[in-house]
Enzyme design. Structure first.
Site, PDB file in Angstrom:
ATOM      1  N   LYS A  47       0.838  -1.197   0.000  1.00 18.25           N
ATOM      2  CA  LYS A  47       0.000   0.000   0.000  1.00 18.25           C
ATOM      3  C   LYS A  47       0.877   1.254   0.000  1.00 18.25           C
ATOM      4  O   LYS A  47       0.688   2.167  -0.781  1.00 18.25           O
ATOM      5  CB  LYS A  47      -0.910  -0.035   1.226  1.00 18.25           C
ATOM      6  CG  LYS A  47      -1.874   1.120   1.311  1.00 18.25           C
ATOM      7  CD  LYS A  47      -2.828   0.928   2.485  1.00 18.25           C
ATOM      8  CE  LYS A  47      -3.615   2.204   2.719  1.00 18.25           C
ATOM      9  NZ  LYS A  47      -4.528   2.101   3.844  1.00 18.25           N
ATOM     10  N   GLU A  80      10.589  -4.610   4.620  1.00 21.16           N
ATOM     11  CA  GLU A  80      10.731  -6.004   4.187  1.00 21.16           C
ATOM     12  C   GLU A  80      10.403  -6.152   2.698  1.00 21.16           C
ATOM     13  O   GLU A  80      11.122  -6.804   1.938  1.00 21.16           O
ATOM     14  CB  GLU A  80       9.765  -6.912   4.975  1.00 21.16           C
ATOM     15  CG  GLU A  80      10.053  -7.031   6.447  1.00 21.16           C
ATOM     16  CD  GLU A  80       9.311  -5.998   7.293  1.00 21.16           C
ATOM     17  OE1 GLU A  80       9.045  -4.888   6.783  1.00 21.16           O
ATOM     18  OE2 GLU A  80       9.027  -6.309   8.457  1.00 21.16           O
ATOM     19  N   GLY A 107      -4.909  -1.985   5.010  1.00 26.92           N
ATOM     20  CA  GLY A 107      -4.090  -3.105   4.516  1.00 26.92           C
ATOM     21  C   GLY A 107      -4.719  -4.460   4.799  1.00 26.92           C
ATOM     22  O   GLY A 107      -4.788  -5.334   3.931  1.00 26.92           O
ATOM     23  N   ARG A 108      -5.220  -4.653   6.028  1.00 23.67           N
ATOM     24  CA  ARG A 108      -5.749  -5.979   6.394  1.00 23.67           C
ATOM     25  C   ARG A 108      -7.152  -6.220   5.852  1.00 23.67           C
ATOM     26  O   ARG A 108      -7.748  -7.253   6.105  1.00 23.67           O
ATOM     27  CB  ARG A 108      -5.678  -6.170   7.909  1.00 23.67           C
ATOM     28  CG  ARG A 108      -6.268  -5.031   8.710  1.00 23.67           C
ATOM     29  CD  ARG A 108      -5.856  -5.098  10.169  1.00 23.67           C
ATOM     30  NE  ARG A 108      -6.324  -3.945  10.921  1.00 23.67           N
ATOM     31  CZ  ARG A 108      -5.658  -2.789  11.008  1.00 23.67           C
ATOM     32  NH1 ARG A 108      -4.514  -2.626  10.371  1.00 23.67           N
ATOM     33  NH2 ARG A 108      -6.137  -1.797  11.716  1.00 23.67           N
ATOM     34  N   GLU A 156      -4.588  -6.680  14.804  1.00 24.83           N
ATOM     35  CA  GLU A 156      -4.093  -5.355  14.404  1.00 24.83           C
ATOM     36  C   GLU A 156      -5.243  -4.334  14.459  1.00 24.83           C
ATOM     37  O   GLU A 156      -5.019  -3.143  14.647  1.00 24.83           O
ATOM     38  CB  GLU A 156      -3.480  -5.416  13.000  1.00 24.83           C
ATOM     39  CG  GLU A 156      -2.387  -4.380  12.792  1.00 24.83           C
ATOM     40  CD  GLU A 156      -1.628  -4.526  11.487  1.00 24.83           C
ATOM     41  OE1 GLU A 156      -2.228  -4.362  10.419  1.00 24.83           O
ATOM     42  OE2 GLU A 156      -0.411  -4.800  11.527  1.00 24.83           O
ATOM     43  N   HIS A 177      -4.280 -33.061  18.463  1.00 24.08           N
ATOM     44  CA  HIS A 177      -3.126 -33.780  19.017  1.00 24.08           C
ATOM     45  C   HIS A 177      -2.058 -32.817  19.504  1.00 24.08           C
ATOM     46  O   HIS A 177      -0.899 -33.203  19.647  1.00 24.08           O
ATOM     47  CB  HIS A 177      -2.582 -34.740  17.960  1.00 24.08           C
ATOM     48  CG  HIS A 177      -3.618 -35.745  17.556  1.00 24.08           C
ATOM     49  ND1 HIS A 177      -3.776 -36.944  18.211  1.00 24.08           N
ATOM     50  CD2 HIS A 177      -4.594 -35.685  16.621  1.00 24.08           C
ATOM     51  CE1 HIS A 177      -4.797 -37.598  17.666  1.00 24.08           C
ATOM     52  NE2 HIS A 177      -5.321 -36.851  16.703  1.00 24.08           N
ATOM     53  N   LYS A 191       9.387  -0.592  14.289  1.00 27.50           N
ATOM     54  CA  LYS A 191       9.912  -0.292  12.950  1.00 27.50           C
ATOM     55  C   LYS A 191      10.972   0.800  13.037  1.00 27.50           C
ATOM     56  O   LYS A 191      12.039   0.692  12.449  1.00 27.50           O
ATOM     57  CB  LYS A 191       8.779   0.230  12.050  1.00 27.50           C
ATOM     58  CG  LYS A 191       7.913  -0.809  11.394  1.00 27.50           C
ATOM     59  CD  LYS A 191       7.066  -0.109  10.322  1.00 27.50           C
ATOM     60  CE  LYS A 191       5.844  -0.912   9.944  1.00 27.50           C
ATOM     61  NZ  LYS A 191       4.921  -0.172   9.084  1.00 27.50           N
TER      62      LYS A 191
HETATM   63  O1  F6P Z   1       2.197  -4.163   9.996  1.00 31.39           O
HETATM   64  C1  F6P Z   1       1.857  -2.872   9.653  1.00 31.39           C
HETATM   65  C2  F6P Z   1       1.337  -2.772   8.251  1.00 31.39           C
HETATM   66  O2  F6P Z   1       1.165  -1.425   7.982  1.00 31.39           O
HETATM   67  C3  F6P Z   1       0.039  -3.544   8.021  1.00 31.39           C
HETATM   68  O3  F6P Z   1      -1.081  -2.898   8.476  1.00 31.39           O
HETATM   69  C4  F6P Z   1       0.074  -3.716   6.558  1.00 31.39           C
HETATM   70  O4  F6P Z   1      -0.821  -4.690   6.146  1.00 31.39           O
HETATM   71  C5  F6P Z   1       1.524  -4.096   6.357  1.00 31.39           C
HETATM   72  O5  F6P Z   1       2.227  -3.307   7.296  1.00 31.39           O
HETATM   73  C6  F6P Z   1       2.062  -3.884   4.980  1.00 31.39           C
HETATM   74  O6  F6P Z   1       1.995  -2.543   4.564  1.00 31.39           O
HETATM   75  P1  F6P Z   1       2.188  -2.136   3.065  1.00 31.39           P
HETATM   76  O7  F6P Z   1       1.114  -2.752   2.255  1.00 31.39           O
HETATM   77  O8  F6P Z   1       2.153  -0.653   3.045  1.00 31.39           O
HETATM   78  O9  F6P Z   1       3.537  -2.649   2.611  1.00 31.39           O
END
Ligand code: F6P
Length: 557
Positions: free
Chosen positions: A213, A219, A276-277, A362, A393, A521
């Site tokens: 987003k 990452e 995002g979620r 979240e 189990h 972060k």
């Molecule tokens: O973990 C924080 C967060 O902002 C989530 O809400 C989101 O889904 C994820 O990081 C990834 O964010 P982006 O789509 O901006 O890379």
């Protein structure tokens, strides 16, 4: 809005809780043969049985009062009508527009003038059209890789909401996948993730989606850079290969362009009003569309839209997400439960609990309300689980006989995707047996009767009777549906999304920001700079300094 624990309904529920404390569900079942009929709701072929809960009609009616008194009806309308309910970020919450199949407009309140509203549907439909067009080009081979090979491997690079939804859905709907398409997901910054994934793939037939987003997530951007190098390495550093093998899904056009992806031909946009979620319904669902085909993706949207209509229009007592949410509140705020287990009896739903973990934790893992007041009651629970029968189990022992109360959701399809002998029936038999055992338990008298002919001394007998006794009275919801198909899955996900909304609304928290992930972060950025500098670490607490030095001892300058 009245604060949750200052409502009349809250006080009434506390009183009611004291009165019902000693009631056992098995007595409720034996006293009322129609209990199952009373505490179930259906949605086409899906049956939601919530009769195995520690409730009676009074409990439900008081919970409904709580929903009314905290203004749930208005909050639902505020969300669907594009009001800027995410107040910390001044954003609307309109993922429901992404799956609006009604042909009617969905209005978004303007940032600067609350009396001005614009219809978001033209933009939503434009991106859907773009996705339809793109998937057609990939599937038909009109759009191919740099060397002319068909693109049959799709690697989604994203994390959190830009990973978990598409990953969960493509796994869940594997039987609907196009035979030649393969979907892979890279999320972790741990180099193992991208190394292991790319090592299986032929760059010539691989399409890479960078899903972010913000297009700034550490990452994702690091993995995207590594994938770019991998691809350039395979094509003699020809920059032109990037355009053939990379697409981006983002709200950040400039950053996409800076990465080297042409926003005109290869970027799929979405908007700040999609959390995002809650984004799998947007172009973040591109891996789903490519893997399953657009028809199945749109069936998924249709399923969620069915539930949106149900949620918006149905009275609370018959409203599945509202009932799910209120039951959760009963356990978390009145009966002391801290967690909630998601237990699908369907191997295809193996990622469901991780997906819902982000969606729920979240969203509602908050300790201040929408006005900045510290909560003096519990908010979002810990969400966890894994498919049955494996969990039986592993951790069911604690659910059956541990000291904690853990409400559970069981989910299962009546029809299997892979019929094989008695497997499916055995699976369902286990699901039913577990919910029954959790509810009924086994009394001390029953255990004593079972052991009566066995030779043992009285100490051993006492120990065994105590250990084999099950208190029971452990609550479960059961979702039983005909089969897991795109429409049903869309419905299930939307039930949970709205459940989260209802709980957040009643607790008065903002379910749509995620400030809690920021601190770590920021600190990671500082520590990464220090690790790179090679200088001795002094700036932290002694534990962090010590760990940095120990790590460094394996990486001499
Ligand atoms: O973990 C924080 C967060 O902002 C989530 O809400 C989101 O889904 C994820 O990081 C990834 O964010 P982006 O789509 O901006 O890379």
């Amino acid at each position: 809005m009245t604060r949750f624990n200052q409502t009349k309904a809250y006080r009434n529920l506390q009183e009611h809780c004291k009165k019902t404390d000693s009631i056992h569900m098995k007595d409720l079942f034996s006293e009322d043969p129609t209990r199952f009929q009373k505490f179930q709701l259906s949605f086409d072929d899906l049956l939601f049985d919530f009769s195995k809960n520690r409730i009676d009609e009074t409990t439900l009616s008081l919970l409904m009062d709580l929903a009314e008194e905290t203004g749930l009806k208005d909050r639902i309308e505020a969300m669907f009508s594009g009001q800027r309910i995410n107040r910390t970020e001044d954003r609307a919450v309109l993922h429901t527009a992404l799956r609006n199949r009604s042909g009617t407009p969905v209005y978004l309140q303007s940032e600067t003038d609350s009396s001005v509203h614009t219809d978001v549907m033209p933009d939503v439909l434009k991106v859907l059209h773009q996705m339809r067009d793109f998937t057609k080009q990939i599937h038909s081979g009109i759009r191919r890789g740099y060397t002319g090979k068909k693109l049959t491997n799709v690697v989604n690079i994203g994390i959190g909401g830009s990973d978990l939804g598409p990953k969960m859905v493509t796994a869940a709907l594997k039987p609907f996948a196009r035979s030649k398409m393969r979907a892979y997901f890279v999320s972790n910054v741990d180099p193992t993730d991208i190394t292991e994934t790319l090592s299986q793939l032929d760059p010539e037939s691989t399409l890479i989606i960078i899903a972010s987003k913000t297009f700034t997530t550490q990452e994702t951007m690091m993995n995207a850079g590594t994938a770019k190098q991998w691809l350039l390495g395979a094509f003699g550093n020809e920059e032109a290969s990037i355009a053939k093998h990379f697409i981006a899904v983002s709200t950040n056009r400039q950053a996409v362009q800076d990465f080297g992806i042409d926003p005109e031909s290869s970027m799929f946009g979405f908007w700040d009003w999609v959390g995002g979620r809650y984004s799998l319904w947007s172009a973040i669902g591109m891996p789903i569309a490519l893997n399953l085909g657009m028809v199945h993706f749109e069936d998924l949207l249709q399923g969620a839209h069915d539930v949106d209509c149900h949620f918006r229009e149905t009275p609370f007592r018959e409203n599945i997400p509202v009932v799910m949410a209120l039951l959760g509140i009963w356990y978390h705020n009145f009966l002391g439960a801290q967690s909630h287990a998601i237990l699908p009896y369907d191997q295809y739903l193996l990622h469901l609990s991780s997906y819902l973990q982000q969606a729920d934790m979240e969203s509602n893992g908050k300790s201040v309300d929408g006005d900045g007041n510290t909560l003096n009651y519990d908010s979002g629970p810990i969400i966890w689980g894994q498919p049955g029968t494996n969990g039986q189990h592993a951790f069911y022992q604690l659910i059956h006989q541990g000291t904690r109360l853990i409400p559970c959701d069981f989910l299962a399809p009546a029809l299997p995707q892979n019929p094989s002998g008695n497997h499916h029936q055995t699976l369902i038999g286990n699901f039913l047996a577990q919910t029954e055992a959790l509810m009924k338990g086994k009394t001390t008298e029953e255990v004593a009767e079972e052991l009566k002919n066995e030779e043992m001394d009285s100490t051993q007998r006492k120990l065994l009777i105590a250990s084999k006794t099950f208190e029971g009275n452990r609550p479960t919801n059961s979702f039983l549906y005909k089969e897991l198909n795109p429409r049903t899955l869309g419905r299930l996900i939307a039930f949970y999304e709205h459940k989260i909304f209802v709980q957040g609304s009643i607790w008065g928290v903002n379910s749509y920001d995620q400030m809690g992930v920021e601190l770590g972060k920021q600190m990671a950025k500082t520590i990464n700079r220090e690790l790179a500098s090679g200088k001795e670490a002094h700036a932290h607490d002694s534990s962090t300094n010590g760990l940095i030095e120990h790590y460094r001892s394996f990486h001499p300058a």
